[in-house]
Design a protein around this motif. Structure first.
Motif, PDB file in Angstrom:
ATOM      1  N   ASP A   1      -8.467  40.778  36.887  1.00 37.25           N
ATOM      2  CA  ASP A   1      -7.239  40.359  37.569  1.00 37.25           C
ATOM      3  C   ASP A   1      -6.851  38.986  37.024  1.00 37.25           C
ATOM      4  O   ASP A   1      -7.430  37.972  37.399  1.00 37.25           O
ATOM      5  CB  ASP A   1      -7.453  40.303  39.078  1.00 37.25           C
ATOM      6  CG  ASP A   1      -6.204  39.871  39.842  1.00 37.25           C
ATOM      7  OD1 ASP A   1      -5.145  39.699  39.198  1.00 37.25           O
ATOM      8  OD2 ASP A   1      -6.280  39.713  41.075  1.00 37.25           O
ATOM      9  N   SER A   2      -5.872  38.952  36.135  1.00 39.56           N
ATOM     10  CA  SER A   2      -5.439  37.681  35.548  1.00 39.56           C
ATOM     11  C   SER A   2      -4.439  36.941  36.417  1.00 39.56           C
ATOM     12  O   SER A   2      -4.292  35.717  36.297  1.00 39.56           O
ATOM     13  CB  SER A   2      -4.806  37.927  34.172  1.00 39.56           C
ATOM     14  OG  SER A   2      -5.774  38.251  33.206  1.00 39.56           O
ATOM     15  N   PHE A   3      -3.715  37.652  37.281  1.00 40.32           N
ATOM     16  CA  PHE A   3      -2.612  37.042  38.005  1.00 40.32           C
ATOM     17  C   PHE A   3      -2.988  36.538  39.394  1.00 40.32           C
ATOM     18  O   PHE A   3      -2.556  35.463  39.806  1.00 40.32           O
ATOM     19  CB  PHE A   3      -1.459  38.033  38.128  1.00 40.32           C
ATOM     20  CG  PHE A   3      -0.784  38.358  36.819  1.00 40.32           C
ATOM     21  CD1 PHE A   3      -1.088  37.669  35.650  1.00 40.32           C
ATOM     22  CD2 PHE A   3       0.175  39.358  36.749  1.00 40.32           C
ATOM     23  CE1 PHE A   3      -0.476  37.970  34.450  1.00 40.32           C
ATOM     24  CE2 PHE A   3       0.807  39.662  35.552  1.00 40.32           C
ATOM     25  CZ  PHE A   3       0.476  38.970  34.405  1.00 40.32           C
ATOM     26  N   GLY A   4      -3.750  37.330  40.135  1.00 38.47           N
ATOM     27  CA  GLY A   4      -4.095  36.965  41.498  1.00 38.47           C
ATOM     28  C   GLY A   4      -4.690  35.573  41.625  1.00 38.47           C
ATOM     29  O   GLY A   4      -4.214  34.754  42.435  1.00 38.47           O
ATOM     30  N   PRO A   5      -5.728  35.239  40.841  1.00 38.32           N
ATOM     31  CA  PRO A   5      -6.327  33.910  40.967  1.00 38.32           C
ATOM     32  C   PRO A   5      -5.382  32.777  40.595  1.00 38.32           C
ATOM     33  O   PRO A   5      -5.598  31.629  40.994  1.00 38.32           O
ATOM     34  CB  PRO A   5      -7.508  33.971  39.982  1.00 38.32           C
ATOM     35  CG  PRO A   5      -7.831  35.424  39.869  1.00 38.32           C
ATOM     36  CD  PRO A   5      -6.507  36.121  39.946  1.00 38.32           C
ATOM     37  N   ARG A   6      -4.322  33.094  39.857  1.00 43.79           N
ATOM     38  CA  ARG A   6      -3.367  32.059  39.453  1.00 43.79           C
ATOM     39  C   ARG A   6      -2.137  32.030  40.363  1.00 43.79           C
ATOM     40  O   ARG A   6      -1.232  31.221  40.150  1.00 43.79           O
ATOM     41  CB  ARG A   6      -2.918  32.304  38.009  1.00 43.79           C
ATOM     42  CG  ARG A   6      -4.023  32.125  36.958  1.00 43.79           C
ATOM     43  CD  ARG A   6      -3.457  32.365  35.572  1.00 43.79           C
ATOM     44  NE  ARG A   6      -4.372  31.944  34.525  1.00 43.79           N
ATOM     45  CZ  ARG A   6      -5.175  32.750  33.846  1.00 43.79           C
ATOM     46  NH1 ARG A   6      -5.183  34.056  34.128  1.00 43.79           N
ATOM     47  NH2 ARG A   6      -5.969  32.290  32.905  1.00 43.79           N
ATOM     48  N   GLY A   7      -2.085  32.938  41.320  1.00 46.30           N
ATOM     49  CA  GLY A   7      -0.930  32.997  42.199  1.00 46.30           C
ATOM     50  C   GLY A   7       0.321  33.524  41.516  1.00 46.30           C
ATOM     51  O   GLY A   7       1.439  33.214  41.933  1.00 46.30           O
ATOM     52  N   VAL A   8       0.144  34.322  40.459  1.00 45.06           N
ATOM     53  CA  VAL A   8       1.266  34.897  39.718  1.00 45.06           C
ATOM     54  C   VAL A   8       1.563  36.288  40.268  1.00 45.06           C
ATOM     55  O   VAL A   8       0.669  37.131  40.349  1.00 45.06           O
ATOM     56  CB  VAL A   8       0.946  34.988  38.213  1.00 45.06           C
ATOM     57  CG1 VAL A   8       2.071  35.691  37.461  1.00 45.06           C
ATOM     58  CG2 VAL A   8       0.701  33.602  37.638  1.00 45.06           C
ATOM     59  N   ARG A   9       2.821  36.530  40.633  1.00 44.15           N
ATOM     60  CA  ARG A   9       3.205  37.826  41.188  1.00 44.15           C
ATOM     61  C   ARG A   9       3.352  38.867  40.084  1.00 44.15           C
ATOM     62  O   ARG A   9       2.835  39.976  40.181  1.00 44.15           O
ATOM     63  CB  ARG A   9       4.505  37.700  41.976  1.00 44.15           C
ATOM     64  CG  ARG A   9       4.961  39.004  42.624  1.00 44.15           C
ATOM     65  CD  ARG A   9       6.053  38.752  43.648  1.00 44.15           C
ATOM     66  NE  ARG A   9       6.649  39.993  44.096  1.00 44.15           N
ATOM     67  CZ  ARG A   9       7.789  40.481  43.657  1.00 44.15           C
ATOM     68  NH1 ARG A   9       8.476  39.804  42.741  1.00 44.15           N
ATOM     69  NH2 ARG A   9       8.285  41.615  44.104  1.00 44.15           N
TER      70      ARG A   9
END
Length: 274
Positions: free
Chosen positions: A103-111
């Protein structure tokens, strides 16, 4: 409707493949020789900066291993649904492979990153962070790890095995890459690669991949391109009916799905020797 019922049946079976949520850092590049030399001249040392902490779902076969492993990369819309992840987990562990879905987006808060908006995300380093994480596990064969990506994740997979690319920065390397409907530019790879795309795809056009494969040199590892007639973007994700997403047509195609899975298995077995 029949393919939807089939997908639901597979998803129910997939619950037998228990996932373990894991955390690991995105990879970072080491200091350059110039940076190291200047630091030595100043009597200093340069510490490698830690990468952002990522999350993922880990699926593993029963037993001690060591098993071959697959790093899976999502598309521009972000993480797959849990039902889809569990289905992938069941499919890959049934082959005797460990699967790590990043999961590349979840930890960065990227939708999402489907419109070019939002912060830059270095997903190539994410792929290598996952590779290095797997390589440290006693139940994983560190010399037999492949990468499978979808759409934007497929583009990352191609970049991760690019000839003379990011892989030269690391001691561990991917043994193979499988790319489902990427946008294709110039292609030169350091590991055997399979690209699969629908003939009717209006988001990641098949013609771009045909042209890229046609103009590539013989340098590097082989690339196999498979184009599925009558198939659109996202052909292997079951839906009740076709949908439009970000202005593009998405439609399930059972024949293409089955054929692509056969290609995926063949590519991994060739890379892993099993």
């Amino acid at each position: 409707m029949r393919h939807v019922l089939l997908w639901l049946a597979i998803a129910l079976f997939a619950t037998q493949a228990a996932a373990e949520s894991v955390h690991f850092p995105s990879a970072t590049t080491p200091p350059t020789p110039l940076q190291q030399r200047l630091a030595r001249e100043r009597g200093e040392t340069i510490a490698q900066q830690p990468g952002i902490e990522l999350s993922g779902e880990l699926y593993r076969p029963a037993g001690d291993g060591p098993f071959p492993a697959v790093v899976m990369l999502h598309g521009c819309g972000g993480r797959f649904s849990r039902a889809v992840e569990d289905t992938f987990g069941a499919d890959f562990t049934a082959l005797g492979y460990v699967l790590l879905i990043v999961d590349s987006f979840g930890p960065r808060g990227v939708r999402h990153r489907c419109t070019g908006e939002g912060p830059t995300v270095d997903r190539i380093m994410d792929a290598y962070g996952a590779l290095l994480c797997l390589a440290e596990q006693r139940f994983v064969d560190a010399d037999r790890i492949a990468v499978v990506g979808y759409s934007q994740g497929a583009m990352v997979a191609l970049s991760a095995v690019e000839l003379n690319g990011a892989g030269t920065l690391f001691d561990r390397h991917f043994r193979a890459a499988v790319a489902y409907y990427p946008l294709c530019g110039d292609i030169a790879v350091a590991a055997p690669t399979v690209i699969m795309i629908g003939e009717l795809d209006d988001w990641t056009p098949a013609r771009d991949c045909r042209n890229a494969v046609a103009r590539r040199s013989s340098e590097g590892s082989p690339v196999k391109l498979v184009v599925y007639p009558g198939a659109y973007y996202g052909f292997n994700f079951a839906r009740d009916k076709p949908v439009t997403s970000f202005g593009h047509h998405i439609e399930y195609n059972e024949a293409a799905t089955r054929a692509a899975w056969t290609e995926t298995m063949a590519a991994l077995r060739a890379a892993f020797g099993r």
